[in-house]
Design a protein around this motif. Structure first.
Motif, PDB file in Angstrom:
ATOM      1  N   THR A  31       0.726  -1.177  -0.089  1.00 40.16           N
ATOM      2  CA  THR A  31       0.097  -0.041  -0.179  1.00 40.16           C
ATOM      3  C   THR A  31       0.898   1.374   0.104  1.00 40.16           C
ATOM      4  O   THR A  31       0.166   2.410  -0.033  1.00 40.16           O
ATOM      5  N   TYR A  32       2.235   1.184   0.224  1.00 38.21           N
ATOM      6  CA  TYR A  32       2.985   2.371   0.367  1.00 38.21           C
ATOM      7  C   TYR A  32       3.278   2.820  -1.201  1.00 38.21           C
ATOM      8  O   TYR A  32       2.960   2.254  -2.304  1.00 38.21           O
ATOM      9  N   HIS A  33       3.840   4.227  -1.278  1.00 39.32           N
ATOM     10  CA  HIS A  33       4.496   4.646  -2.421  1.00 39.32           C
ATOM     11  C   HIS A  33       6.004   4.346  -2.275  1.00 39.32           C
ATOM     12  O   HIS A  33       6.519   4.661  -1.266  1.00 39.32           O
ATOM     13  N   ALA A  34       6.704   4.057  -3.290  1.00 35.54           N
ATOM     14  CA  ALA A  34       7.950   3.766  -3.417  1.00 35.54           C
ATOM     15  C   ALA A  34       8.698   4.528  -4.353  1.00 35.54           C
ATOM     16  O   ALA A  34       7.926   5.008  -5.284  1.00 35.54           O
ATOM     17  N   ALA A  35      10.131   4.762  -4.192  1.00 39.57           N
ATOM     18  CA  ALA A  35      10.678   5.686  -5.290  1.00 39.57           C
ATOM     19  C   ALA A  35      12.085   5.083  -5.141  1.00 39.57           C
ATOM     20  O   ALA A  35      12.495   4.376  -4.283  1.00 39.57           O
ATOM     21  N   TRP A  36      12.756   5.404  -6.246  1.00 39.61           N
ATOM     22  CA  TRP A  36      14.319   5.261  -6.444  1.00 39.61           C
ATOM     23  C   TRP A  36      14.834   6.717  -6.425  1.00 39.61           C
ATOM     24  O   TRP A  36      14.415   7.680  -7.138  1.00 39.61           O
ATOM     25  N   PHE A  37      16.049   6.783  -5.741  1.00 35.90           N
ATOM     26  CA  PHE A  37      16.865   8.242  -5.745  1.00 35.90           C
ATOM     27  C   PHE A  37      18.232   7.758  -6.069  1.00 35.90           C
ATOM     28  O   PHE A  37      18.812   6.403  -5.936  1.00 35.90           O
ATOM     29  N   ARG A  38      19.051   8.626  -6.462  1.00 35.87           N
ATOM     30  CA  ARG A  38      20.570   8.352  -6.790  1.00 35.87           C
ATOM     31  C   ARG A  38      21.480   9.629  -6.204  1.00 35.87           C
ATOM     32  O   ARG A  38      20.906  10.568  -6.287  1.00 35.87           O
ATOM     33  N   ALA A  49      12.833   7.716  -9.985  1.00 36.24           N
ATOM     34  CA  ALA A  49      11.438   7.324 -10.478  1.00 36.24           C
ATOM     35  C   ALA A  49      10.652   6.851  -9.147  1.00 36.24           C
ATOM     36  O   ALA A  49      11.469   6.612  -8.168  1.00 36.24           O
ATOM     37  N   ALA A  50       9.447   6.962  -9.301  1.00 35.52           N
ATOM     38  CA  ALA A  50       8.587   6.573  -8.349  1.00 35.52           C
ATOM     39  C   ALA A  50       7.290   5.624  -8.676  1.00 35.52           C
ATOM     40  O   ALA A  50       7.071   5.670  -9.890  1.00 35.52           O
ATOM     41  N   PHE A  51       6.665   5.007  -7.823  1.00 38.21           N
ATOM     42  CA  PHE A  51       5.788   4.067  -8.312  1.00 38.21           C
ATOM     43  C   PHE A  51       4.725   3.912  -7.029  1.00 38.21           C
ATOM     44  O   PHE A  51       5.119   3.811  -5.939  1.00 38.21           O
ATOM     45  N   THR A  52       3.412   3.667  -7.576  1.00 39.33           N
ATOM     46  CA  THR A  52       2.548   3.498  -6.515  1.00 39.33           C
ATOM     47  C   THR A  52       1.801   2.276  -6.843  1.00 39.33           C
ATOM     48  O   THR A  52       1.426   1.891  -7.827  1.00 39.33           O
ATOM     49  N   TRP A  53       1.939   1.317  -5.671  1.00 39.42           N
ATOM     50  CA  TRP A  53       1.494   0.104  -5.776  1.00 39.42           C
ATOM     51  C   TRP A  53       0.148  -0.164  -6.175  1.00 39.42           C
ATOM     52  O   TRP A  53      -0.086  -1.087  -6.970  1.00 39.42           O
ATOM     53  N   VAL A  54      -0.871   0.686  -5.526  1.00 41.42           N
ATOM     54  CA  VAL A  54      -2.331   0.228  -5.866  1.00 41.42           C
ATOM     55  C   VAL A  54      -2.768   0.717  -7.043  1.00 41.42           C
ATOM     56  O   VAL A  54      -3.348   0.123  -7.652  1.00 41.42           O
ATOM     57  N   GLU A  55      -2.288   2.158  -7.446  1.00 43.66           N
ATOM     58  CA  GLU A  55      -2.768   2.732  -8.612  1.00 43.66           C
ATOM     59  C   GLU A  55      -1.977   2.047  -9.981  1.00 43.66           C
ATOM     60  O   GLU A  55      -2.342   2.152 -10.983  1.00 43.66           O
ATOM     61  N   GLY A  56      -0.667   1.879  -9.510  1.00 39.19           N
ATOM     62  CA  GLY A  56       0.256   1.325 -10.366  1.00 39.19           C
ATOM     63  C   GLY A  56       0.925   2.984 -11.233  1.00 39.19           C
ATOM     64  O   GLY A  56       1.489   2.369 -12.393  1.00 39.19           O
ATOM     65  N   SER A  57       0.831   3.790 -10.708  1.00 40.75           N
ATOM     66  CA  SER A  57       1.027   4.951 -11.564  1.00 40.75           C
ATOM     67  C   SER A  57       2.765   4.874 -11.382  1.00 40.75           C
ATOM     68  O   SER A  57       3.217   4.499 -10.454  1.00 40.75           O
ATOM     69  N   SER A 104       2.944  14.305  -1.794  1.00 42.32           N
ATOM     70  CA  SER A 104       2.680  15.693  -2.513  1.00 42.32           C
ATOM     71  C   SER A 104       3.685  16.058  -3.512  1.00 42.32           C
ATOM     72  O   SER A 104       3.353  16.593  -4.463  1.00 42.32           O
ATOM     73  N   ASP A 105       4.833  15.559  -3.214  1.00 41.07           N
ATOM     74  CA  ASP A 105       6.022  15.805  -4.155  1.00 41.07           C
ATOM     75  C   ASP A 105       7.012  14.594  -4.144  1.00 41.07           C
ATOM     76  O   ASP A 105       7.714  14.387  -3.383  1.00 41.07           O
ATOM     77  N   TRP A 106       6.842  13.818  -5.293  1.00 43.45           N
ATOM     78  CA  TRP A 106       7.421  12.442  -5.559  1.00 43.45           C
ATOM     79  C   TRP A 106       8.875  12.707  -5.523  1.00 43.45           C
ATOM     80  O   TRP A 106       9.505  11.777  -5.122  1.00 43.45           O
ATOM     81  N   SER A 107       9.410  13.914  -5.970  1.00 41.54           N
ATOM     82  CA  SER A 107      10.973  14.057  -6.194  1.00 41.54           C
ATOM     83  C   SER A 107      11.544  14.754  -4.807  1.00 41.54           C
ATOM     84  O   SER A 107      12.749  14.907  -4.666  1.00 41.54           O
ATOM     85  N   ASN A 108      10.743  14.918  -3.931  1.00 37.34           N
ATOM     86  CA  ASN A 108      11.274  15.390  -2.830  1.00 37.34           C
ATOM     87  C   ASN A 108      11.657  14.531  -1.912  1.00 37.34           C
ATOM     88  O   ASN A 108      10.967  13.623  -1.266  1.00 37.34           O
TER      89      ASN A 108
END
Length: 125
Positions: A31-38, A49-57, A104-108
């Motif tokens: 149910t989390y929102h997940a992301a990759w940073f470098r 990149a970011a990914f929402t498990w439920v919506e698949g966005s 609210s801000d995927w890149s933050n």
């Protein structure tokens, strides 16, 4: 509480491909929102990149759009970062991050309380 662990890094050649994995332990990751940073040497940690498990966005930084894709394996509680057409400037330590929605801000990076230990990716020209 969720714990994250990255794997799959290493060396790649320009134009080649690598896939990173982020395995989550603890409850509720689906149910989390997940992301990759470098983070490259001497630079700030940046969003990849970011990914929402439920919506698949999926959301991507402009620097990787069209080359990197995010996918998931729910049964394995694993998030993947497929990196294609690698460039030397992709060299960095890559981190998996997660948070409970909403975001609210995927890149933050400050939005994400859970982080993996990071894994090195080095791309040679």
């Amino acid at each position: 509480q969720v714990e994250l662990a990255e794997s799959g890094g290493g060396w790649g050649q320009a134009g080649g491909s690598l896939t990173l994995s982020c395995v989550a332990s603890g409850g509720g990751f689906s149910t989390y929102h997940a992301a990759w940073f470098r983070q490259a040497p001497g630079k700030e940690r940046e969003f990849v990149a970011a990914f929402t498990w439920v919506e698949g966005s999926r959301y991507y930084a402009d620097s990787v759009k069209g080359r990197f894709t995010v996918s998931k394996d729910i049964a394995k509680n694993t998030l993947y970062l497929h990196m294609n057409n690698l460039k030397p400037e992709d060299t960095a330590v890559y981190y998996c991050a997660a948070r409970r929605p909403p975001t609210s801000d995927w890149s933050n990076r400050d939005e994400y309380p859970y982080w993996g230990q990071g894994i090195q990716v080095t791309v040679s020209s």
